[in-house]
Design an enzyme around this catalytic site. Structure first.
Site, PDB file in Angstrom:
ATOM      1  N   GLY A  89       0.791  -1.288  -0.082  1.00 50.51           N
ATOM      2  CA  GLY A  89      -0.140  -0.026   0.050  1.00 50.51           C
ATOM      3  C   GLY A  89       0.803   1.530   0.052  1.00 50.51           C
ATOM      4  O   GLY A  89       2.068   1.312  -0.455  1.00 50.51           O
ATOM      5  N   ILE A  90       0.285   2.237   0.467  1.00 48.70           N
ATOM      6  CA  ILE A  90       0.909   3.634   0.527  1.00 48.70           C
ATOM      7  C   ILE A  90       1.555   3.705   1.875  1.00 48.70           C
ATOM      8  O   ILE A  90       0.904   3.520   2.491  1.00 48.70           O
ATOM      9  CB  ILE A  90       0.075   4.876  -0.227  1.00 48.70           C
ATOM     10  N   GLY A  91       2.491   4.819   1.941  1.00 47.79           N
ATOM     11  CA  GLY A  91       2.802   5.316   3.280  1.00 47.79           C
ATOM     12  C   GLY A  91       4.118   4.862   3.707  1.00 47.79           C
ATOM     13  O   GLY A  91       4.990   4.310   3.269  1.00 47.79           O
ATOM     14  N   ALA A  92       4.420   5.411   5.039  1.00 45.05           N
ATOM     15  CA  ALA A  92       5.748   5.126   5.634  1.00 45.05           C
ATOM     16  C   ALA A  92       6.104   3.513   5.755  1.00 45.05           C
ATOM     17  O   ALA A  92       7.256   3.227   5.643  1.00 45.05           O
ATOM     18  CB  ALA A  92       5.781   5.757   6.756  1.00 45.05           C
ATOM     19  N   ILE A  93       5.196   2.894   6.157  1.00 43.55           N
ATOM     20  CA  ILE A  93       5.254   1.346   6.468  1.00 43.55           C
ATOM     21  C   ILE A  93       5.703   0.543   5.250  1.00 43.55           C
ATOM     22  O   ILE A  93       6.633   0.059   5.221  1.00 43.55           O
ATOM     23  CB  ILE A  93       4.116   0.659   7.023  1.00 43.55           C
ATOM     24  N   GLU A 114      -2.018  -3.191  -6.356  1.00 46.16           N
ATOM     25  CA  GLU A 114      -2.998  -2.263  -6.593  1.00 46.16           C
ATOM     26  C   GLU A 114      -2.281  -0.919  -6.980  1.00 46.16           C
ATOM     27  O   GLU A 114      -2.716  -0.037  -8.074  1.00 46.16           O
ATOM     28  CB  GLU A 114      -3.801  -1.857  -5.383  1.00 46.16           C
ATOM     29  N   GLY A 174      -8.229  -1.374  -1.416  1.00 47.42           N
ATOM     30  CA  GLY A 174      -7.982  -3.025  -2.049  1.00 47.42           C
ATOM     31  C   GLY A 174      -7.472  -3.824  -0.906  1.00 47.42           C
ATOM     32  O   GLY A 174      -7.138  -4.850  -1.170  1.00 47.42           O
TER      33      GLY A 174
HETATM   34  N1  COA Z   1      -7.152   4.818  18.188  1.00 46.84           N
HETATM   35  C1  COA Z   1      -7.402   6.265  17.898  1.00 46.84           C
HETATM   36  N2  COA Z   1      -6.919   6.887  16.813  1.00 46.84           N
HETATM   37  C2  COA Z   1      -6.194   6.151  15.993  1.00 46.84           C
HETATM   38  C3  COA Z   1      -5.965   4.958  16.134  1.00 46.84           C
HETATM   39  C4  COA Z   1      -6.465   4.277  17.068  1.00 46.84           C
HETATM   40  N3  COA Z   1      -6.309   2.948  17.266  1.00 46.84           N
HETATM   41  N4  COA Z   1      -4.975   4.525  14.876  1.00 46.84           N
HETATM   42  C5  COA Z   1      -5.128   5.635  14.343  1.00 46.84           C
HETATM   43  N5  COA Z   1      -5.749   6.667  14.884  1.00 46.84           N
HETATM   44  C6  COA Z   1      -5.714   8.082  14.366  1.00 46.84           C
HETATM   45  C7  COA Z   1      -4.279   8.755  14.210  1.00 46.84           C
HETATM   46  O1  COA Z   1      -3.686   9.139  15.168  1.00 46.84           O
HETATM   47  C8  COA Z   1      -4.660   9.537  13.148  1.00 46.84           C
HETATM   48  O2  COA Z   1      -4.976  10.766  13.640  1.00 46.84           O
HETATM   49  P1  COA Z   1      -4.808  12.196  13.099  1.00 46.84           P
HETATM   50  O3  COA Z   1      -5.209  12.077  11.735  1.00 46.84           O
HETATM   51  O4  COA Z   1      -5.763  13.145  14.179  1.00 46.84           O
HETATM   52  O5  COA Z   1      -3.442  12.395  13.374  1.00 46.84           O
HETATM   53  C9  COA Z   1      -5.547   9.143  12.141  1.00 46.84           C
HETATM   54  O6  COA Z   1      -6.325   7.969  12.880  1.00 46.84           O
HETATM   55  C10 COA Z   1      -5.061   8.089  10.947  1.00 46.84           C
HETATM   56  O7  COA Z   1      -3.964   7.374  11.492  1.00 46.84           O
HETATM   57  P2  COA Z   1      -2.271   7.044  10.732  1.00 46.84           P
HETATM   58  O8  COA Z   1      -2.076   6.160  11.400  1.00 46.84           O
HETATM   59  O9  COA Z   1      -1.992   8.468  10.614  1.00 46.84           O
HETATM   60  O10 COA Z   1      -3.028   6.805   9.218  1.00 46.84           O
HETATM   61  P3  COA Z   1      -2.141   6.486   8.023  1.00 46.84           P
HETATM   62  O11 COA Z   1      -2.354   7.746   7.071  1.00 46.84           O
HETATM   63  O12 COA Z   1      -0.867   5.958   8.319  1.00 46.84           O
HETATM   64  O13 COA Z   1      -2.980   5.270   7.287  1.00 46.84           O
HETATM   65  C11 COA Z   1      -4.764   3.713   7.605  1.00 46.84           C
HETATM   66  C12 COA Z   1      -3.416   4.122   7.898  1.00 46.84           C
HETATM   67  C13 COA Z   1      -5.065   2.208   8.322  1.00 46.84           C
HETATM   68  C14 COA Z   1      -5.760   4.698   7.777  1.00 46.84           C
HETATM   69  C15 COA Z   1      -4.475   3.207   5.919  1.00 46.84           C
HETATM   70  O14 COA Z   1      -3.614   2.550   5.742  1.00 46.84           O
HETATM   71  C16 COA Z   1      -5.916   2.752   5.541  1.00 46.84           C
HETATM   72  O15 COA Z   1      -6.825   3.421   4.993  1.00 46.84           O
HETATM   73  N6  COA Z   1      -5.969   1.440   5.196  1.00 46.84           N
HETATM   74  C17 COA Z   1      -7.124   0.881   4.511  1.00 46.84           C
HETATM   75  C18 COA Z   1      -6.900   0.718   3.084  1.00 46.84           C
HETATM   76  C19 COA Z   1      -5.900  -0.141   2.536  1.00 46.84           C
HETATM   77  O16 COA Z   1      -5.157  -0.814   3.412  1.00 46.84           O
HETATM   78  N7  COA Z   1      -5.471  -0.075   1.291  1.00 46.84           N
HETATM   79  C20 COA Z   1      -4.527  -1.157   0.649  1.00 46.84           C
HETATM   80  C21 COA Z   1      -4.064  -0.868  -0.548  1.00 46.84           C
HETATM   81  S1  COA Z   1      -3.658   0.753  -1.000  1.00 46.84           S
END
Ligand code: COA
Length: 443
Positions: free
Chosen positions: A221-225, A244, A342
């Site tokens: 996926g996208i992002g730091a991880i 994807e 996805g």
């Molecule tokens: N409890 C409370 N808040 C939480 C939390 C938890 N368990 N986990 C995350 N958050 C909050 C974060 O603090 C952050 O808040 P902010 O916007 O106020 O800073 C927000 O939720 C987003 O979390 P973050 O870890 O910054 O998200 P990210 O940008 O790294 O994205 C997902 C992570 C999960 C949102 C993203 O990977 C996703 O949408 N995944 C589903 C879709 C997918 O996997 N697609 C794959 C193919 S591309």
């Protein structure tokens, strides 16, 4: 909508269809549904023209997945003109959804094209395309995904012809005769620079990479991880891509000879993706490159197609995992923050792939360490994204827990061991209540 091919040479047709952006959007009618090309593929020239001419329209529905631009069409005060319907909220649209000015439609990414053929008929589509080749075909460039299927369904096809759009290969073309209005504009594409990687993300990347073997085919996926995972793959051999999306990190692995796609069981020799999201470096890499093919999302993300890749390893991210292995990825409690995208398509495809693995990777805590992401029960109002029957590996900076085939008791044990140490006691107390057994740290 596929038009009848006319006898006219395509160059004459091209010239006849040329209009300004303002004229192009004047063909939209109130109450219609417009689909925008996905993510970095959005034509900002056309979306800005739509907003600029808003006095012409009422109640136009804008359907989009991840909006990477400013999304001016869902700013406060504009609701009478536009209603945003999102399949995946991003930074510029979360607020509008939270404040009730935008809608969210839950849908697997693989099923979006079918929605356009059935319950969400497309009145118009705004595209951002490469200039035509000598045969009159333009490439969808960095966004083939649902953009091509939407264009095949739409009553009205409006396209920006943009020399900055790479000519990507695959099932990624549309002929000039299938476009109604053409707007020429050379504008930079939306770019997403690689995310900075923290120590925690680096540790997660290392734990994920330890599950990836030479010859595996990857979805990231996208992002730091995902970027952190890629950083630990430099010593691997013959990796393949069926994903994807891809971002900049992939280019380095290609150049380093790590990604060869040589051992793929489907589309050997080629990376198969549905959209690109990165910087100009990635877009130039994909330009006219037969090693990278883009296909519509109902092909790339179809779990049965994914499963034809042996040893498919998918890496996705999430917000919360409970002790049974239920994964929440798109909401924090009642608040929707993104979408399924996805994720489930690839989790299911990886589960069906011979030797496949699906990895859900996340930091063990959120809110600067105040909240554990591994929890006894998911937050009230949160929606499960990947259910416990589909969940396979969960990875944090503390290790990997394989849940598949494990009892509820063993799942809880494994998950507590990869939780942040500050929360293990709280989770152990839940374990004792639930399984009537004293918690022990021993393996
Ligand atoms: N409890 C409370 N808040 C939480 C939390 C938890 N368990 N986990 C995350 N958050 C909050 C974060 O603090 C952050 O808040 P902010 O916007 O106020 O800073 C927000 O939720 C987003 O979390 P973050 O870890 O910054 O998200 P990210 O940008 O790294 O994205 C997902 C992570 C999960 C949102 C993203 O990977 C996703 O949408 N995944 C589903 C879709 C997918 O996997 N697609 C794959 C193919 S591309």
């Amino acid at each position: 909508m596929m038009r009848d091919k006319k006898d006219k040479p395509w160059k004459a047709e091209y010239r006849e269809k040329l209009v300004s952006a303002d004229e192009a959007v004047s063909h939209i009618r109130s109450g219609q549904r417009i689909v925008f090309s996905h993510a970095a593929g959005e034509s900002l020239v056309l979306s800005d023209a739509l907003v600029r001419n808003r006095a012409l329209f009422e109640n136009v529905e804008i359907v989009h997945m991840v909006a990477m631009g400013e999304a001016k069409y869902c700013e406060p005060g504009i609701e009478i003109h536009f209603r945003h319907n999102s399949f995946f909220l991003g930074a510029s649209t979360r607020k509008a959804a939270k404040e009730g000015r935008a809608d969210v439609t839950p849908v697997y990414f693989s099923e979006v094209p079918e929605l356009f053929r059935t319950t969400l008929p497309v009145d118009a589509v705004f595209l951002n395309l490469s200039p035509p080749d000598e045969h009159g075909y333009c490439s969808f460039g960095i966004s083939v995904d649902y953009s091509k299927p939407a264009a095949m369904e739409a009553e009205l096809v409006i396209a920006q012809i943009n020399p900055s759009m790479p000519r990507t290969l695959g099932d990624s073309f549309i002929h000039i005769s299938d476009i109604d209005y053409i707007v020429e504009a050379d504008t930079p594409l939306i770019e997403l620079p690689p995310a900075g990687i923290s120590e925690v993300e680096r540790a997660i990347g290392k734990n994920c990479a330890s599950l990836i073997e030479d010859g595996d085919t990857l979805q990231l996926g996208i992002g730091a991880i995902p970027d952190a995972v890629l950083g630990f793959l430099k010593e691997k051999k013959d990796l393949g891509i069926h994903s994807e999306m891809i971002s900049d990190g992939i280019v380095e692995l290609y150049e380093g000879g790590v990604i060869t796609n040589r051992r793929k069981s489907l589309h050997a020799g080629k990376s198969i993706v549905t959209f690109l999201m990165g910087t100009r470096r990635l877009y130039d890499f994909a330009d006219n490159n037969p090693a990278v093919e883009l296909h519509p999302v109902d092909y790339v993300n179809d779990p049965y197609v994914i499963a034809q890749n042996e040893r498919l390893v998918s890496v996705n991210s999430c917000v919360q995992v409970d002790l049974m292995g239920q994964v929440v990825s798109a909401s924090v409690g009642r608040r929707q923050i993104s979408g399924v995208g996805g994720q489930v398509d690839f989790v299911r495809g990886a589960n069906m792939s011979r030797g496949g693995k699906s990895i859900m990777a996340m930091p063990s805590t959120a809110a600067e360490g105040r909240i554990s992401k591994i929890v006894p029960v998911i937050g009230e109002g949160a929606a499960v994204t990947t259910n416990r029957y589909d969940a396979d590996y969960i990875v944090t900076e503390y290790g990997a827990a394989r849940l598949k085939g494990e009892s509820l008791r063993n799942r809880a044990k494994k998950l507590i061991r990869i939780a942040h140490p500050d929360f293990r006691r709280m989770l152990a107390e839940e374990y004792e209540k639930r399984f009537r057994e004293a918690w022990s740290d021993d393996e």
